[in-house]
Design a protein around this motif. Structure first.
Motif, mmCIF file in Angstrom:
data_model
loop_
_atom_site.group_PDB
_atom_site.id
_atom_site.type_symbol
_atom_site.label_atom_id
_atom_site.label_comp_id
_atom_site.label_asym_id
_atom_site.label_seq_id
_atom_site.Cartn_x
_atom_site.Cartn_y
_atom_site.Cartn_z
ATOM 1 N N THR A 69 -9.025 2.948 -1.866
ATOM 2 C CA THR A 69 -7.580 2.976 -1.759
ATOM 3 C C THR A 69 -7.206 2.733 -0.307
ATOM 4 N N ARG A 70 -6.268 1.862 -0.098
ATOM 5 C CA ARG A 70 -5.771 1.676 1.254
ATOM 6 C C ARG A 70 -4.402 2.330 1.349
ATOM 7 N N MET A 71 -4.176 3.048 2.417
ATOM 8 C CA MET A 71 -2.857 3.656 2.564
ATOM 9 C C MET A 71 -2.325 3.365 3.963
ATOM 10 N N ILE A 72 -1.019 3.497 4.092
ATOM 11 C CA ILE A 72 -0.407 3.394 5.403
ATOM 12 C C ILE A 72 -0.030 4.811 5.815
ATOM 13 N N LEU A 73 -0.587 5.256 6.914
ATOM 14 C CA LEU A 73 -0.286 6.594 7.392
ATOM 15 C C LEU A 73 0.821 6.482 8.433
ATOM 16 N N SER A 74 1.796 7.346 8.304
ATOM 17 C CA SER A 74 2.954 7.259 9.195
ATOM 18 C C SER A 74 3.192 8.607 9.878
ATOM 19 N N ASP A 75 3.184 8.582 11.185
ATOM 20 C CA ASP A 75 3.398 9.796 11.976
ATOM 21 C C ASP A 75 4.886 9.868 12.322
ATOM 22 N N TYR B 79 0.836 -1.199 0.000
ATOM 23 C CA TYR B 79 0.000 0.000 0.000
ATOM 24 C C TYR B 79 0.865 1.241 0.000
ATOM 25 N N PRO B 80 0.327 2.310 -0.552
ATOM 26 C CA PRO B 80 1.107 3.547 -0.547
ATOM 27 C C PRO B 80 1.318 4.057 0.882
ATOM 28 N N ILE B 81 2.458 4.643 1.099
ATOM 29 C CA ILE B 81 2.770 5.175 2.422
ATOM 30 C C ILE B 81 2.654 6.694 2.393
ATOM 31 N N VAL B 82 1.910 7.217 3.330
ATOM 32 C CA VAL B 82 1.720 8.652 3.446
ATOM 33 C C VAL B 82 2.344 9.092 4.764
ATOM 34 N N ALA B 83 3.370 9.921 4.682
ATOM 35 C CA ALA B 83 4.082 10.327 5.893
ATOM 36 C C ALA B 83 3.687 11.737 6.316
ATOM 37 N N LEU B 84 3.411 11.897 7.594
ATOM 38 C CA LEU B 84 3.122 13.223 8.133
ATOM 39 C C LEU B 84 4.425 13.805 8.665
ATOM 40 N N LEU C 104 -8.046 14.861 -1.328
ATOM 41 C CA LEU C 104 -6.812 15.330 -1.959
ATOM 42 C C LEU C 104 -5.749 14.225 -1.941
ATOM 43 N N ILE C 105 -5.607 13.596 -0.788
ATOM 44 C CA ILE C 105 -4.633 12.513 -0.648
ATOM 45 C C ILE C 105 -4.973 11.378 -1.615
ATOM 46 N N GLU C 106 -6.240 11.028 -1.640
ATOM 47 C CA GLU C 106 -6.664 9.926 -2.494
ATOM 48 C C GLU C 106 -6.397 10.235 -3.966
ATOM 49 N N GLY C 107 -6.710 11.448 -4.360
ATOM 50 C CA GLY C 107 -6.481 11.856 -5.739
ATOM 51 C C GLY C 107 -5.009 11.794 -6.111
ATOM 52 N N ARG C 108 -4.179 12.299 -5.213
ATOM 53 C CA ARG C 108 -2.749 12.302 -5.491
ATOM 54 C C ARG C 108 -2.187 10.889 -5.568
ATOM 55 N N LEU C 109 -2.666 10.042 -4.689
ATOM 56 C CA LEU C 109 -2.165 8.665 -4.687
ATOM 57 C C LEU C 109 -2.535 7.955 -5.974
ATOM 58 N N VAL D 120 10.848 8.972 5.262
ATOM 59 C CA VAL D 120 10.076 9.931 4.478
ATOM 60 C C VAL D 120 10.473 9.883 3.006
ATOM 61 N N ILE D 121 11.757 9.599 2.772
ATOM 62 C CA ILE D 121 12.254 9.566 1.403
ATOM 63 C C ILE D 121 11.445 8.568 0.565
ATOM 64 N N GLU D 122 11.036 7.500 1.224
ATOM 65 C CA GLU D 122 10.337 6.443 0.498
ATOM 66 C C GLU D 122 8.843 6.633 0.412
ATOM 67 N N ALA D 123 8.337 7.607 1.115
ATOM 68 C CA ALA D 123 6.890 7.760 1.174
ATOM 69 C C ALA D 123 6.327 8.107 -0.202
ATOM 70 N N ASP D 124 5.125 7.651 -0.461
ATOM 71 C CA ASP D 124 4.463 7.982 -1.725
ATOM 72 C C ASP D 124 3.947 9.404 -1.684
ATOM 73 N N LEU D 125 3.551 9.818 -0.495
ATOM 74 C CA LEU D 125 3.087 11.186 -0.303
ATOM 75 C C LEU D 125 3.662 11.701 1.004
ATOM 76 N N ILE D 126 3.989 12.989 1.012
ATOM 77 C CA ILE D 126 4.522 13.592 2.224
ATOM 78 C C ILE D 126 3.604 14.744 2.594
ATOM 79 N N VAL D 127 2.936 14.593 3.707
ATOM 80 C CA VAL D 127 2.003 15.628 4.140
ATOM 81 C C VAL D 127 2.702 16.510 5.167
#
Ligand code: GDP
Ligand code: MG
Length: 430
Positions: A242-248, A194-199, A359-364, A271-278
């Motif tokens: 879409t399933r994502m992994i959220l990372s704090d 699953y895509p990883i989304v890092a905060l 927004l996150i879903e669209g970007r992913l 964070v370098i590997e994250a699919d999205l960086i919030v």
């Protein structure tokens, strides 16, 4: 929690931050490692006392307070010498932790990668070596993490500089090795399908609150091993499947002690590997622009430019600003190019959360490549590889008995999928 405030010091820029803001940040840091802060206050000082940092009268006054509150730990938001630390511990019959110690503890708990763990331990040891006493950390400990809770007692206070130095040399060598094989590690770690989304963002910006807000509706993840192992990673199902992994992640800290910079960077490796960086920003904070620059600078050093389409900026805490400021902020947001427009939210009230999720879903969806492929129905190994490595969107058995799949693949993995499944071709986006 004590915020010593030296009134007389002719100040550099960072010292000019209001003591109350510094205290707020320090309290937030303590909470980040689940310490319950029962009392906090600012202690104005006319001068530094070599023996105890703060004045004798204050030490005595606080001794009473520590006793009546039954506080086990006193955090001094400053840099203490080992002697000061020990004297205060004696006077208060409590563990005393200074700013560096507190931050080390946080990093120790949050380091996830091997490099992060090593960097944190290295910083830990360097910190200890600079001290006369082994304050609250076991040498043999691999990770930091509540070292000062029930840590070694007086009996272990004998320092062994030789041991520490040897360990440091060993760690440095190991770290070299890890850095060399970093790419390798990264490839093997990225097994989550699953895509990883890092905060990311400053400490107290609201990352954890937003993390909880975004994951609260999500009931799954009981079956996901890491969800129970690591409370800062959670699987979330977005609206459209879409399933994502959220990372704090570990937050940025103002005025970070120099000896901790490398360790901090290492904790951000993931964070370098994250699919999205919030990037979560506290727009109600007086230093919000300076904080933004700090974060962008470090992200840039990690190879993530502000223009990177993996970045989403969140302007948090909009519930805290007044109507005029809000209008200004909204206008400012509107003026950004569409692909960089920040999401205005309040993690506390939930305002804007839906838009952020969309927004996150669209970007992913944009970031991932959808492939159609088919495999022999008997190819169990192939199918299970797919389930582990890509997101299976659809699966049907064709007339000739083959398994046709539509899968969503991380761009970095497309070549691998194509090599494994020669039939893989681009599908129309799902
Ligand atoms: N008013 C308000 N407070 C918030 C908001 N988001 C977070 N906070 C508060 O800010 C503090 C820090 O939040 P936290 O999520 O721990 O920040 P982190 O350090 O970035 O993880 C906490 O006291 C939160 O309750 C928000 O949107 N509005
Ligand atoms: Mg947090």
């Amino acid at each position: 929690m004590i915020e010593p405030y030296l009134r007389s010091r002719s100040t550099g820029k960072l010292d000019e931050r209001a003591p109350s803001a510094r205290l707020e940040e320090a309290v937030g840091l303590a909470r980040a490692i689940d310490l319950e802060v029962v009392q906090s206050g600012i202690v104005p000082l006319a001068a530094l006392r070599p023996a105890t940092y703060i004045g004798k009268g204050k030490v005595e006054e606080l001794a009473g307070l520590v006793k009546s509150l039954e506080a086990g730990i006193v955090v001094m938001d400053c840099a203490l010498t080992p002697v000061q630390q020990r004297n205060l511990e004696k006077a208060w019959s409590a563990k005393v932790v200074d700013r560096t110690g507190l931050i080390l503890e946080i990093f120790g708990r949050r380091a996830r990668t091997r490099e992060g763990t090593l960097q944190v331990e290295l910083a830990h040891l360097t910190y200890q070596r600079s001290r006369l006493v082994r304050s609250w950390t076991h040498l043999e400990r691999q990770r930091g993490g509540f070292g000062f809770m029930g840590g070694p007692g007086e009996a272990q206070i004998e320092t062994d500089r030789r041991l520490i130095s040897e360990r440091i040399v060993k760690l440095e060598r190991e770290l070299e090795g890890v850095k060399r094989t970093r790419a390798l590690h990264r490839a093997s770690r990225k097994r989550v399908p699953y895509p990883i989304v890092a905060l990311v963002g400053y400490t107290n910006a609201g990352k954890s609150t937003l993390f909880n807000r975004l994951t609260e509706a999500s009931v799954l993840s009981a079956d996901m091993l890491f969800a129970t192992l690591d409370p800062t990673l959670r699987a979330v199902d977005l609206l459209h499947g879409t399933r994502m992994i959220l990372s704090d992640t570990v937050g940025f800290i103002s005025d970070l002690p120099t000896m901790l910079v490398a360790a901090f960077r290492a904790t951000l490796e993931e964070v370098i590997e994250a699919d999205l960086i919030v990037h979560v920003r506290d727009v109600s904070h007086g230093d919000t622009e300076a904080q933004q620059k700090d974060v962008e600078k470090v992200l840039r050093e990690l190879g993530i430019a502000p223009e990177d389409l993996r970045l989403i900026e969140v302007w948090n805490k909009i519930d805290r600003i007044d109507a005029a400021e809000r209008e200004r902020v909204e206008n400012l947001a509107q003026r950004q190019a569409a692909e960089h427009r920040p999401a205005l939210v309040s993690a506390v009230t939930g305002e804007g959360a839906d838009r952020l999720i969309a927004l996150i879903e669209g970007r992913l969806a944009q970031a991932r490549v959808v492939l159609a492929l088919d495999l022999d129905a008997a190819d169990g190994a192939g199918a299970s590889w797919l389930y582990r490595n890509v997101e299976v969107l659809d699966k049907t058995v064709t007339d000739d008995g083959r398994l046709a799949m539509t899968v969503r693949v991380d761009p970095a993995k497309v070549a691998q999928v194509r090599a494994k499944f020669e039939t893989a071709g681009k599908a129309t986006p799902a």
